[in-house]
Design an enzyme around this catalytic site. Structure first.
Site, PDB file in Angstrom:
ATOM      1  CE1 TYR A 149      -1.388  -3.389   0.211  1.00 21.80           C
ATOM      2  CE2 TYR A 149       0.392  -3.464   1.807  1.00 21.80           C
ATOM      3  CZ  TYR A 149      -0.857  -3.018   1.428  1.00 21.80           C
ATOM      4  OH  TYR A 149      -1.567  -2.198   2.269  1.00 21.80           O
ATOM      5  CG  ASP A 244      -3.820 -11.103  -1.983  1.00 19.77           C
ATOM      6  OD1 ASP A 244      -3.184 -10.359  -1.187  1.00 19.77           O
ATOM      7  OD2 ASP A 244      -4.851 -10.728  -2.556  1.00 19.77           O
ATOM      8  CE  LYS A 272      -6.403  -3.970  -5.121  1.00 17.39           C
ATOM      9  NZ  LYS A 272      -6.074  -2.559  -4.806  1.00 17.39           N
TER      10      LYS A 272
END
Ligand code: KE4
Length: 433
Positions: A149, A244, A272
């Site tokens: 994702y 990623d 994050k």
């Protein structure tokens, strides 16, 4: 119907109120508990390793805001840095030195990053990295892997095709066929398929985006062969390799998964942790590539709150703490103890399971099958996970609300917390066995 045995009237009322105002009552689908049933718990406050809900219940938190809270919630140094920044204004719409300060820390930490651009989310970071790869190579196609994702950019929202290569087809209304036409979906850890695709289309591929340790189908570790082929084939064909690391960056090591694994992609997406709980994403990589980003170059990307001073201050405080007192060895030791304990308990109860872990990221899969890719991950019994989730919740342990997510141990977690988690797991697994 949910499997919980605890009545949480204030969370139920809050959810009913929210559902009338916000689609599904949440601002991100993952929080709605759709994968485990029941109603989401509404949080009143968080501190250290614990969340506290509106009904006065405390939970040991293994989500950590889906990764950012590696230092634990409301860390005094992060809180103080953000508060001090707020006294100087909250957003300028003009550059400030905090942006360069965090950029210097990111560049100093992540092996592949020579220049970096900040955004306000991981999605923006990942989608911008793909745009830069396309702009830098003049090619349109890019490769992603089933189960990975990268945020909700149109081109990422594609159904995972059959085992053979498939051209992506949208799996969300609102995404036009053209939005995913150039997305190639491959299987994580499938080296032969990777070779076949590059043999057939390598010179049309702008880039490959991959989670270097996958966390969005539950935790899945890449093989060394898969990572080596990713690097060899992209380099040979002039495609950009994009890691990623929105989830793994500063999580698995101060330099992220690429430091831990000894890899060097061409670009990296971050998010994050680098915001310390504030909205921050970033993409960066080789200077020759990043200099193509506007206004240095022609590739457009922008954002009103990119580099926001309060978020930058929280990010600087977080990375400063991680560098001054690296928690990684202790996080890994707690992760090892937890995984070993869960395995022993599940084996004693004859509960079919697979446990994948890297450092403080882990997933307990309800399947006897080793989990190495999306297909094997989806052999897990998600309904059984839902019952386990609520049994643990009712014992004060807050796991990610889906079988197909990674759990995170925070630096505020103690050995006593791990022991308590194992006690709760022993009772919970016995209930769902
Ligand atoms: P955000 O746009 O949510 O900041 O980042 C998107 C993203 C990109 N790349 C990776 C590897 C990610 O894990 C994410 C976001 N992770 C999910 C949890 N699996 C966020 C939770 C949510 O969507 O609410």
């Amino acid at each position: 119907m949910t499997a919980t045995t605890v009545h949480r009237p204030k969370s139920l009322a809050a959810f009913a109120r929210a559902k009338a105002l916000i689609p599904g009552g949440v601002n991100s689908p993952a929080r709605a508990f759709g994968a485990v049933g029941g109603s989401p718990i509404f949080i009143d406050r968080a501190e250290g390793a614990y969340l506290h809900d509106l009904d006065g219940n405390a939970y040991l938190d293994f989500i950590g805001s889906w990764g950012p809270m590696i230092l634990g919630h409301a860390h005094p140094k992060v809180r103080a840095a953000a508060a001090a920044a707020m006294l100087r204004g909250t957003s300028y719409g003009a550059p400030c030195e905090l942006e360069s300060e965090l950029a210097e820390m990111v560049i100093g930490a992540v092996p592949s990053i020579e220049m970096v651009r900040f955004t306000s989310s991981g999605t923006e970071a990942a989608m911008s990295a793909v745009r830069v790869a396309r702009g830098a190579t003049g090619r349109d196609k890019f490769v992603k892997f089933a189960g990975c994702y990268h945020g909700h950019f149109d081109a990422f929202l594609v159904a995972t095709g059959s085992a053979a290569l498939t051209l992506g087809v949208p799996n969300s209304p609102g995404v036009p066929a053209g939005g995913t036409r150039d997305t190639l979906i491959l299987q994580f850890n499938d080296v032969q398929q990777l070779r076949d695709v590059f043999a057939a289309q390598g010179d049309e591929i702008a880039g490959v985006m991959v989670e270097p340790v996958a966390g969005n189908m539950g935790l899945i570790v890449p093989t060394a062969e898969f990572r080596a082929e990713l690097r060899r084939l992209t380099r040979h064909h002039g495609a950009l390799l994009i890691y990623d690391e929105v989830m793994t960056g500063f999580r698995l090591a101060y330099g992220g998964a690429q430091e831990l694994l000894g890899d060097e992609p061409d670009m990296t997406a971050l998010g994050k942790i680098i915001g310390g709980g504030y909205p921050v994403g970033a993409y960066g990589g080789r200077a020759d590539v990043m200099r193509k980003v506007m206004p240095a170059g022609p590739i457009f990307q922008a954002g009103t709150l990119s580099g926001n001073p309060v978020a930058m201050a929280a990010g600087v405080a977080t990375l400063t703490e991680l560098k001054a007192a690296p928690p990684y060895a202790r996080l890994d030791a707690m992760g090892a103890k937890l995984a070993a304990g869960l395995g022993e308990i599940a084996a004693a109860l004859n509960v079919p399971h697979a446990i994948n872990r890297v450092g403080s990221m882990w997933t307990f899969f309800f399947t006897p099958t080793p989990v190495t890719d999306f297909a094997t991950a989806t052999t897990a019994d998600a309904a059984k996970f839902g019952r386990f989730f609520w049994a643990m919740m009712d014992r004060g342990v807050y796991l990610p609300c889906s079988q197909f997510e990674a759990a995170f141990i925070s630096g505020a977690t103690t050995d006593a917390d791990i022991d308590a988690t194992l006690r709760a797991a022993r009772e919970s697994l016995a209930l769902v066995a």
